[in-house]
Design a protein around this motif. Structure first.
Motif, PDB file in Angstrom:
ATOM      1  N   ARG A 133       0.659  -1.174  -0.144  1.00  0.00           N
ATOM      2  CA  ARG A 133       0.080  -0.069  -0.026  1.00  0.00           C
ATOM      3  C   ARG A 133       0.920   1.221   0.022  1.00  0.00           C
ATOM      4  O   ARG A 133       0.300   2.223  -0.595  1.00  0.00           O
ATOM      5  N   TRP A 134       2.211   1.238   0.551  1.00  0.00           N
ATOM      6  CA  TRP A 134       3.005   2.484   0.606  1.00  0.00           C
ATOM      7  C   TRP A 134       3.579   2.957  -0.753  1.00  0.00           C
ATOM      8  O   TRP A 134       3.870   3.737  -0.922  1.00  0.00           O
ATOM      9  N   LEU A 135       3.272   1.984  -1.821  1.00  0.00           N
ATOM     10  CA  LEU A 135       3.799   2.259  -3.178  1.00  0.00           C
ATOM     11  C   LEU A 135       2.599   3.122  -3.664  1.00  0.00           C
ATOM     12  O   LEU A 135       2.974   3.638  -4.985  1.00  0.00           O
ATOM     13  N   TRP A 136       1.565   3.482  -3.286  1.00  0.00           N
ATOM     14  CA  TRP A 136       0.535   4.029  -3.807  1.00  0.00           C
ATOM     15  C   TRP A 136       0.258   5.516  -3.046  1.00  0.00           C
ATOM     16  O   TRP A 136      -0.788   6.056  -2.953  1.00  0.00           O
ATOM     17  N   ILE A 142       3.283   7.940  -6.323  1.00  0.00           N
ATOM     18  CA  ILE A 142       2.800   7.949  -7.581  1.00  0.00           C
ATOM     19  C   ILE A 142       3.511   8.901  -8.240  1.00  0.00           C
ATOM     20  O   ILE A 142       3.741   8.754  -9.562  1.00  0.00           O
ATOM     21  N   ALA A 143       3.953  10.205  -7.706  1.00  0.00           N
ATOM     22  CA  ALA A 143       4.847  11.013  -8.567  1.00  0.00           C
ATOM     23  C   ALA A 143       6.138  10.319  -9.145  1.00  0.00           C
ATOM     24  O   ALA A 143       6.573  10.503 -10.377  1.00  0.00           O
ATOM     25  N   ARG A 144       6.652   9.701  -8.324  1.00  0.00           N
ATOM     26  CA  ARG A 144       7.786   8.761  -8.557  1.00  0.00           C
ATOM     27  C   ARG A 144       7.661   7.873  -9.866  1.00  0.00           C
ATOM     28  O   ARG A 144       8.488   7.626 -10.644  1.00  0.00           O
ATOM     29  N   HIS A 145       6.440   7.195  -9.850  1.00  0.00           N
ATOM     30  CA  HIS A 145       5.972   6.285 -10.685  1.00  0.00           C
ATOM     31  C   HIS A 145       5.585   7.124 -12.080  1.00  0.00           C
ATOM     32  O   HIS A 145       6.282   6.541 -13.193  1.00  0.00           O
ATOM     33  N   VAL A 146       5.002   7.999 -11.943  1.00  0.00           N
ATOM     34  CA  VAL A 146       4.731   9.015 -13.087  1.00  0.00           C
ATOM     35  C   VAL A 146       6.117   9.217 -13.736  1.00  0.00           C
ATOM     36  O   VAL A 146       6.369   9.397 -14.997  1.00  0.00           O
ATOM     37  N   ALA A 147       7.018  10.047 -13.181  1.00  0.00           N
ATOM     38  CA  ALA A 147       8.154  10.704 -13.275  1.00  0.00           C
ATOM     39  C   ALA A 147       9.039   9.444 -14.052  1.00  0.00           C
ATOM     40  O   ALA A 147       9.653   9.566 -15.307  1.00  0.00           O
TER      41      ALA A 147
END
Length: 142
Positions: free
Chosen positions: A2-5, A10-15
């Protein structure tokens, strides 16, 4: 997981996705330029996918580090009485709790202090500068 969301993740994933897609797109663009006759673009065509791979590597390393920190935070604390202090410092990644100051002797190492002539001249120069605060270093008479 859950800490991945969280918003920061989320900003890191999008980047990461934007950078990887952008770098691969730039690599494809360089391939098209290289096939059109620009021979230096072959180097750039190899370089951009390497940049994309580096972004994926850094993102994966951050995910692993966050997973490890979360697992350590969720683990029950060890009883300090059962673990030696040196091992506790290594496992927790911190220094031991008690630190003692380093004691330095101010006495010279030998009984007879041998005076260095250059050191004495420099100390005399510094004391003259201290006694004459408005003077410039070029005004030193010695």
């Amino acid at each position: 997981m859950r800490w991945l969301w969280t918003p920061a993740w989320i900003a890191r994933h999008v980047a990461m996705v934007v950078l990887v897609v952008g770098f691969l797109g730039l690599g494809w663009w360089q391939v098209s330029r290289a096939t059109a006759g620009n021979s230096i673009s072959w180097g750039y065509a190899v370089e951009w996918p390497i940049f994309a791979g580096f972004v994926v590597y850094v993102w994966w390393r951050e995910v692993k580090l966050a997973r490890r920190n979360t697992a350590e935070a969720d683990a029950p604390p060890a009883d300090p009485a059962d673990v030696p202090a040196a091992e506790l410092a290594v496992t927790t990644g911190s220094r031991p709790g008690v630190r003692r100051p380093v004691r330095v002797s101010r006495a010279p190492a030998t009984g007879d202090a041998v005076e260095d002539a250059d050191l004495a001249a420099y100390n005399h120069y510094l004391s003259w500068l201290n006694a004459n605060p408005g003077a410039r270093p070029g005004d030193y008479p010695g």
